[in-house]
Enzyme design. Structure first.
Site, PDB file in Angstrom:
ATOM      1  N   SER A   1       0.802  -1.174  -0.086  1.00 27.30           N
ATOM      2  CA  SER A   1       0.163   0.467  -0.008  1.00 27.30           C
ATOM      3  C   SER A   1       1.155   1.059  -0.255  1.00 27.30           C
ATOM      4  O   SER A   1       0.471   2.726  -0.550  1.00 27.30           O
ATOM      5  CB  SER A   1      -0.649  -0.442   1.301  1.00 27.30           C
ATOM      6  OG  SER A   1       0.004   0.179   2.681  1.00 27.30           O
ATOM      7  N   HIS A   2       1.633   0.970   0.562  1.00 22.10           N
ATOM      8  CA  HIS A   2       2.631   2.429   0.235  1.00 22.10           C
ATOM      9  C   HIS A   2       4.115   2.198  -0.756  1.00 22.10           C
ATOM     10  O   HIS A   2       4.937   2.683  -0.732  1.00 22.10           O
ATOM     11  CB  HIS A   2       3.388   2.529   1.929  1.00 22.10           C
ATOM     12  CG  HIS A   2       2.733   3.122   2.534  1.00 22.10           C
ATOM     13  ND1 HIS A   2       1.638   2.342   2.968  1.00 22.10           N
ATOM     14  CD2 HIS A   2       2.223   4.117   2.936  1.00 22.10           C
ATOM     15  CE1 HIS A   2       0.569   3.163   3.773  1.00 22.10           C
ATOM     16  NE2 HIS A   2       0.995   4.131   3.470  1.00 22.10           N
TER      17      HIS A   2
ATOM     18  N   HIS B   1       4.163  14.113   3.865  1.00 23.48           N
ATOM     19  CA  HIS B   1       4.374  12.994   3.960  1.00 23.48           C
ATOM     20  C   HIS B   1       3.506  11.989   3.934  1.00 23.48           C
ATOM     21  O   HIS B   1       2.289  11.490   4.069  1.00 23.48           O
ATOM     22  CB  HIS B   1       4.319  12.344   5.888  1.00 23.48           C
ATOM     23  CG  HIS B   1       5.410  11.480   5.594  1.00 23.48           C
ATOM     24  ND1 HIS B   1       5.040  10.251   5.130  1.00 23.48           N
ATOM     25  CD2 HIS B   1       6.776  11.771   6.489  1.00 23.48           C
ATOM     26  CE1 HIS B   1       5.846   8.894   6.640  1.00 23.48           C
ATOM     27  NE2 HIS B   1       6.819   9.937   6.386  1.00 23.48           N
TER      28      HIS B   1
ATOM     29  N   GLU C   1      -4.588   1.477   2.804  1.00 22.09           N
ATOM     30  CA  GLU C   1      -5.595   0.247   2.603  1.00 22.09           C
ATOM     31  C   GLU C   1      -6.819   0.234   1.973  1.00 22.09           C
ATOM     32  O   GLU C   1      -7.257  -0.729   0.988  1.00 22.09           O
ATOM     33  CB  GLU C   1      -5.405  -0.701   4.178  1.00 22.09           C
ATOM     34  CG  GLU C   1      -3.426  -1.040   4.002  1.00 22.09           C
ATOM     35  CD  GLU C   1      -4.310  -1.587   6.231  1.00 22.09           C
ATOM     36  OE1 GLU C   1      -3.577  -2.395   5.720  1.00 22.09           O
ATOM     37  OE2 GLU C   1      -4.535  -0.762   6.687  1.00 22.09           O
TER      38      GLU C   1
END
Lengths: 334, 334
Positions: free
Chosen positions: B43-44, B116, B184
């Site tokens: 997911s990242h 971020h 997610e």
């Protein structure tokens, strides 16, 4: 009946002193017991006194401990609780810790070899009143099963956080890493009540709502599954490994029948927000609180405690049966 | 197909540079994207690239930001991210932060005005490899409803924690304050999958398993009810109020169509455990890990990531379709 806080403090301190605490230590411990009772944190107020007395009788805690506090770095105080109560070490370190945080921007107290049997918020709220952002964690005896394990290893490991607000009492919360605290499960057993599903498992690892099955060989569950387990793990690291203290699973209280506390550690962090955010910090917290209220959060953490504290201005309400128990405790130790 | 980490890093950095990041900033951001992909934090990883590109196209982030870092106290660094990515500010502060923590026992970085959009563990794991206990939190746009509220106010506000172990990679965890991260839920929507019950509510505040209903006007729920909400609240204080940054509900990204990040803050705390626990600290962490394993916790936080990292030593597995997408992204910006 209603007792004023000073009168209740005096009574609790006398009970503790007669049970084996030095006058100084009894005054420190009585303060947190009365603060919890005053704020209606029933599981950590007078309800805990029999646990203190049983623990003192067992010889597990040194009621006359005089903690040592050593500065080990410009920002770090290391305290040896000398097997006494953790609040006594915090009281011994408090002024120096505040001075260091003012001078350096941050400071932390790392206490080992100490017992913490009280609510945690009284340890941080005064620092927030003095303008600090304050965080503290303690580790406890093994109580929770985590990360797919079969046996409990980590403690209920509570954390408390506090920061100043623009007006009114500080923003404060205090929560165990378990769904329910050990104290709440103890109270449920005492009251003959079941606990909600999801709170714990029995000795076979099966879900149960019976507080007795959780306390006798079973285990508590962390809040939020593996995420609460992550919090509990971090706290075990900060409160035990970092302070040089004992992990919950290294606890030896079982060798002292009646002992209800763990010889463990505490980590207390202070940050001076004026160094980073200037004088506007508490106004920013007011903005945050206002946004939460506006979105419908009528009850923020500590709101209920603060209302009860206000309601107890003219005296703390004590059931007659509890008052009779207090008198009996005084008698028993005379 | 398999690509080695350096080749993938080069490709991602070129994509980001062509989308508007300076070469320096592209290298920093590419590092965390590739680290997540390498560790299987799907997911990242590369999944986030389209979000980076859309955000850069929107004009919401300054790809050429050169953050400023100022020491405001012996233990505190204040960084202005200058509307760039938070990792760039961290990279600028890293060496000085480590030196301060070594000298003072603790140090913290307070970054505001920064975005971020990556996994959080890459920000702390290197500090743990250098011997520090490291904790970081960031705030995000409003995503979760808390404390009985009707509308979302707090962000998914992730926290990451890392500490050195006696051998092997550091003990690390990284978790959002919501049951599931926004990433997610985005992935579930993209894959046409439902999310589990308890993850979120729709615009009417009703429980839903439809990721679209959660993302479009609904809200995520905090992990562990009010306890996860307490964590999210603390993070909003540390990452936004303490750093002088924006709260999630003050986010203005909606004015930049396509923007997927928030202009918010980050707090990074380093503690040098050798000052309090001597050289034995990492051995103590090994003792804790051993106790957890012995109790049946076969999978501790980061175990899965570290195994995947090992498996990716000889190359990171990339689906052909993903590789084709990467090539298309490179083309699109040429």
């Amino acid at each position: 009946m209603r007792l004023d806080a000073a009168a209740l403090h005096d009574m609790v301190a006398r009970i503790l002193a007669r049970a084996g605490l030095s006058a100084e230590n009894a005054a420190v411990v009585a303060r947190v017991v009365v603060a919890a009772e005053q704020d209606g944190t029933a599981s950590h107020g007078l309800f805990r006194l029999p646990g203190y007395l049983a623990t003192l009788r067992s010889g597990w805690v040194d009621g006359h401990a005089v903690p040592t506090v050593t500065q080990v770095a410009p920002t770090l105080l290391l305290a040896d609780g000398c097997n006494g109560f953790a609040q006594v070490a915090l009281a011994a370190a408090r002024d120096r810790l505040s001075e260091m945080a003012r001078a350096q921007g941050m400071a932390a107290l790392c206490t080992s070899n100490a017992h913490h049997f009280a609510a945690l918020w009284p340890d941080v709220e005064p620092f927030a009143r003095a303008g600090f952002v304050a965080l503290t964690v303690i580790n406890t005896r093994s109580h929770i099963v985590v990360f797919g394990g079969r046996r409990k290893v980590l403690g209920t490991n509570p954390m408390a956080f506090a920061c100043p607000r623009g007006d009114g009492p500080p923003l404060v919360w205090d929560q165990a890493a378990s769904v329910r605290s050990q104290g709440e499960v103890l109270r449920a057993r005492r009251a003959g009540r079941a606990v909600p599903p999801g709170v714990g498992v029995d000795a076979a690892g099966q879900p149960t709502e019976d507080p007795g099955a959780i306390l006798d060989g079973g285990a508590l569950l962390p809040f939020g599954g593996h995420k609460g387990a992550g919090i509990a793990l971090m706290i075990e690291v900060l409160a035990a490994a970092l302070t040089g203290g004992r992990f919950g699973f290294e606890d030896r209280s079982a060798a002292y029948p009646g002992a209800q506390t763990s010889n463990a550690g505490q980590f207390v962090l202070l940050i001076d927000p004026s160094r980073t955010a200037g004088t506007g910090f508490s106004a920013r917290i007011e903005t945050l609180v206002a946004a939460l209220r506006e979105a419908g959060s009528e009850r923020l953490p500590a709101d209920a405690r603060h209302s009860r504290r206000l309601a107890a201005r003219d005296g703390i309400e004590i059931a007659d049966s509890v008052h009779a128990e207090l008198l009996a405790m005084l008698q028993a130790h005379q």
